[in-house]
Design a protein around this motif. Structure first.
Motif, short mmCIF file in Angstrom:
data_model
loop_
_atom_site.label_atom_id
_atom_site.label_comp_id
_atom_site.label_asym_id
_atom_site.label_seq_id
_atom_site.Cartn_x
_atom_site.Cartn_y
_atom_site.Cartn_z
N THR A 1 2.12 -7.16 -31.34
CA THR A 1 2.29 -6.15 -32.39
C THR A 1 3.76 -6.01 -32.75
O THR A 1 4.11 -5.97 -33.94
N VAL B 1 5.44 -6.70 -36.40
CA VAL B 1 6.19 -5.63 -37.07
C VAL B 1 7.58 -6.11 -37.46
O VAL B 1 8.05 -5.86 -38.57
N ILE C 1 7.80 -8.80 -40.50
CA ILE C 1 7.60 -8.37 -41.89
C ILE C 1 8.94 -8.19 -42.61
O ILE C 1 9.21 -8.89 -43.59
N LEU D 1 1.42 -8.56 -42.00
CA LEU D 1 0.76 -7.26 -42.17
C LEU D 1 -0.72 -7.35 -41.82
O LEU D 1 -1.29 -6.42 -41.23
N LEU E 1 -0.95 -7.45 -38.13
CA LEU E 1 -0.72 -6.11 -37.62
C LEU E 1 -1.98 -5.25 -37.74
O LEU E 1 -2.32 -4.49 -36.83
N SER E 2 -2.68 -5.41 -38.84
CA SER E 2 -3.93 -4.67 -39.05
C SER E 2 -4.91 -4.97 -37.92
O SER E 2 -5.53 -4.06 -37.36
N LEU F 1 -1.46 4.99 -38.46
CA LEU F 1 -0.79 3.68 -38.48
C LEU F 1 -1.37 2.77 -39.55
O LEU F 1 -0.63 2.06 -40.24
N ASP F 2 -2.69 2.78 -39.71
CA ASP F 2 -3.31 1.92 -40.71
C ASP F 2 -2.95 2.35 -42.12
O ASP F 2 -2.77 1.52 -43.01
N ARG G 1 0.53 1.02 -42.64
CA ARG G 1 0.47 -0.42 -42.82
C ARG G 1 -0.06 -0.76 -44.21
O ARG G 1 0.45 -1.65 -44.88
N GLY H 1 1.84 -2.81 -47.11
CA GLY H 1 1.20 -3.97 -47.74
C GLY H 1 1.17 -3.86 -49.25
O GLY H 1 1.43 -4.83 -49.96
#
Length: 94
Positions: A8, A12, A15, A42, A45-46, A66-67, A70, A74
């Motif tokens: 993760t 991160v 990106i 990204l 990461l999802s 967090l989503d 993210r 994105g």
């Protein structure tokens, strides 16, 4: 858990590094290629967030926050990609 955290963190960091590196390249085509890589990170990461939630390392409300962040990152990255592509197309038309 250690492997998931490490992956993760790599995603991160990847990106903004790819966006920065791409912006230093010559031409919009190269920049878009690096933005593609950032968008891929990204997506990675999802999945990391989903896996952490499913393994109960993340509470559902933390995952949601967090989503959302993210998803916003994105969207901004995709809009940058799209605007660079449109600008390049406009230059070709002139």
């Amino acid at each position: 858990m250690y492997g998931l955290i490490a992956q993760t963190r790599r995603a991160v960091v990847s990106i903004p590094l790819n966006i920065a590196e791409g912006s230093a390249k010559r031409g919009s085509r190269e920049f878009r290629r690096y933005l593609d890589i950032a968008l891929s990170s990204l997506s990675e990461l999802s999945y990391c967030f989903l896996l952490a939630r499913d393994l109960r390392y993340l509470k559902a409300e933390d995952w949601q926050e967090l989503d959302t962040l993210r998803g916003h990152a994105g969207l901004l990255t995709w809009r940058l990609y799209d605007s660079i592509a449109k600008a390049a197309d406009n230059l070709k038309l002139k």
